[in-house]
Design a protein around this motif. Structure first.
Motif, PDB file in Angstrom:
ATOM      1  N   ASP A  97       0.833  -1.209   0.000  1.00 51.05           N
ATOM      2  CA  ASP A  97       0.000   0.000   0.000  1.00 51.05           C
ATOM      3  C   ASP A  97       0.865   1.256   0.000  1.00 51.05           C
ATOM      4  O   ASP A  97       0.572   2.230  -0.699  1.00 51.05           O
ATOM      5  CB  ASP A  97      -0.927   0.010   1.222  1.00 51.05           C
ATOM      6  CG  ASP A  97      -2.025  -1.050   1.144  1.00 51.05           C
ATOM      7  OD1 ASP A  97      -2.368  -1.460   0.020  1.00 51.05           O
ATOM      8  OD2 ASP A  97      -2.516  -1.469   2.204  1.00 51.05           O
TER       9      ASP A  97
ATOM     10  N   SER B 275       1.239   4.208  -2.928  1.00 51.66           N
ATOM     11  CA  SER B 275       1.109   5.636  -2.659  1.00 51.66           C
ATOM     12  C   SER B 275       2.322   6.406  -3.162  1.00 51.66           C
ATOM     13  O   SER B 275       2.200   7.461  -3.802  1.00 51.66           O
ATOM     14  CB  SER B 275       0.919   5.872  -1.156  1.00 51.66           C
ATOM     15  OG  SER B 275       0.857   7.250  -0.853  1.00 51.66           O
TER      16      SER B 275
ATOM     17  N   LYS C 275       2.322   6.594  -6.956  1.00 50.98           N
ATOM     18  CA  LYS C 275       1.323   7.490  -7.526  1.00 50.98           C
ATOM     19  C   LYS C 275       1.603   8.949  -7.215  1.00 50.98           C
ATOM     20  O   LYS C 275       1.501   9.815  -8.093  1.00 50.98           O
ATOM     21  CB  LYS C 275      -0.070   7.113  -7.019  1.00 50.98           C
ATOM     22  CG  LYS C 275      -1.180   7.984  -7.606  1.00 50.98           C
ATOM     23  CD  LYS C 275      -2.554   7.467  -7.232  1.00 50.98           C
ATOM     24  CE  LYS C 275      -3.654   8.299  -7.909  1.00 50.98           C
ATOM     25  NZ  LYS C 275      -5.007   7.761  -7.611  1.00 50.98           N
TER      26      LYS C 275
ATOM     27  N   TRP D  13      -6.967   1.616  -0.690  1.00 51.38           N
ATOM     28  CA  TRP D  13      -6.064   2.631  -0.146  1.00 51.38           C
ATOM     29  C   TRP D  13      -5.378   2.169   1.134  1.00 51.38           C
ATOM     30  O   TRP D  13      -4.609   2.912   1.736  1.00 51.38           O
ATOM     31  CB  TRP D  13      -6.815   3.933   0.126  1.00 51.38           C
ATOM     32  CG  TRP D  13      -7.294   4.630  -1.123  1.00 51.38           C
ATOM     33  CD1 TRP D  13      -6.904   4.384  -2.409  1.00 51.38           C
ATOM     34  CD2 TRP D  13      -8.257   5.690  -1.187  1.00 51.38           C
ATOM     35  NE1 TRP D  13      -7.571   5.227  -3.279  1.00 51.38           N
ATOM     36  CE2 TRP D  13      -8.405   6.041  -2.558  1.00 51.38           C
ATOM     37  CE3 TRP D  13      -9.008   6.366  -0.244  1.00 51.38           C
ATOM     38  CZ2 TRP D  13      -9.271   7.038  -2.996  1.00 51.38           C
ATOM     39  CZ3 TRP D  13      -9.876   7.365  -0.678  1.00 51.38           C
ATOM     40  CH2 TRP D  13     -10.001   7.702  -2.033  1.00 51.38           C
TER      41      TRP D  13
END
Length: 203
Positions: free
Chosen positions: A55, A59, A62, A145
């Motif tokens: 995760d 993040s 991105k 998320w």
């Protein structure tokens, strides 16, 4: 190894004299450092599961390097941001020679101050209102998320147990979802006190 990285205690003391004694106010500034030069605190009690690492990598991939790593006055001993550095390098999201922003104090933090700040950075952050999250956002997106199903009040359906028409069960299972580990612990203790056989499960 403490929060002074690989330096000996005498070197740490010398640095405190150079950057100012471990008293008085602390003013933070942002500087650039090579990410591979930053040294992790080996006694860091934080850890990442494989899912949490994935995760965090998603993040970073991105949004990039958003939150600065916090270091001591030596400019390399990490106080906060161990996981971001570790995942960024392990997943090749940043080149080892990449220069990144770091936050540096105006004076050297003592060992005890560094430990306190390291723990506070990960603890004194507020908490989620999971009911508000589940009611305001798509739960599938929240899980993508990094949120866990149990945190959002979602529990998997019990696995089929076959045809029970010819048998009489002596007990029945009930799955109860809670919004936090603390609430889970409190409820478990209450049910056990009332004579129920219970076990805690994290999804």
């Amino acid at each position: 190894m403490g929060l002074f990285g690989k330096r000996e205690a005498s070197e740490a003391t010398a640095s405190e004299h150079e950057h100012g004694a471990s008293t008085g106010p602390i003013i933070w500034r942002t500087e650039r450092r090579r990410i591979s030069d930053l040294v992790e605190w080996e006694a860091n009690p934080r850890r990442l599961t494989e899912k949490q690492a994935a995760d965090l990598a998603a993040s970073l991939q991105k949004f990039g390097y958003v939150e600065e790593i916090v270091v001591n006055a030596d400019g390399r001993s990490i106080i906060g941001g161990h996981m971001r550095r570790r995942v960024a390098l392990a997943q090749a999201l940043l080149d080892p020679e990449a220069m990144v922003d770091v936050r540096i104090p105006s004076r050297s933090l003592s060992e005890q101050e560094g430990i306190e700040l390291a723990l506070r950075l990960n603890r004194n952050t507020g908490e989620w209102d999971y009911d508000a999250l589940a009611n305001s956002f798509d739960t599938d997106i929240l899980q993508s998320w990094g949120f866990e199903p149990g945190e959002l009040g979602l529990v998997p359906s019990p696995a089929p147990v076959g045809d029970q028409s010819a048998e009489v069960k002596s007990g029945f299972d009930v799955i109860v979802g809670t919004t936090s580990e603390e609430a889970q612990k409190t409820l478990l203790e209450e049910l056990v006190e009332r004579g129920f056989t219970c076990r805690a499960v994290v999804y």
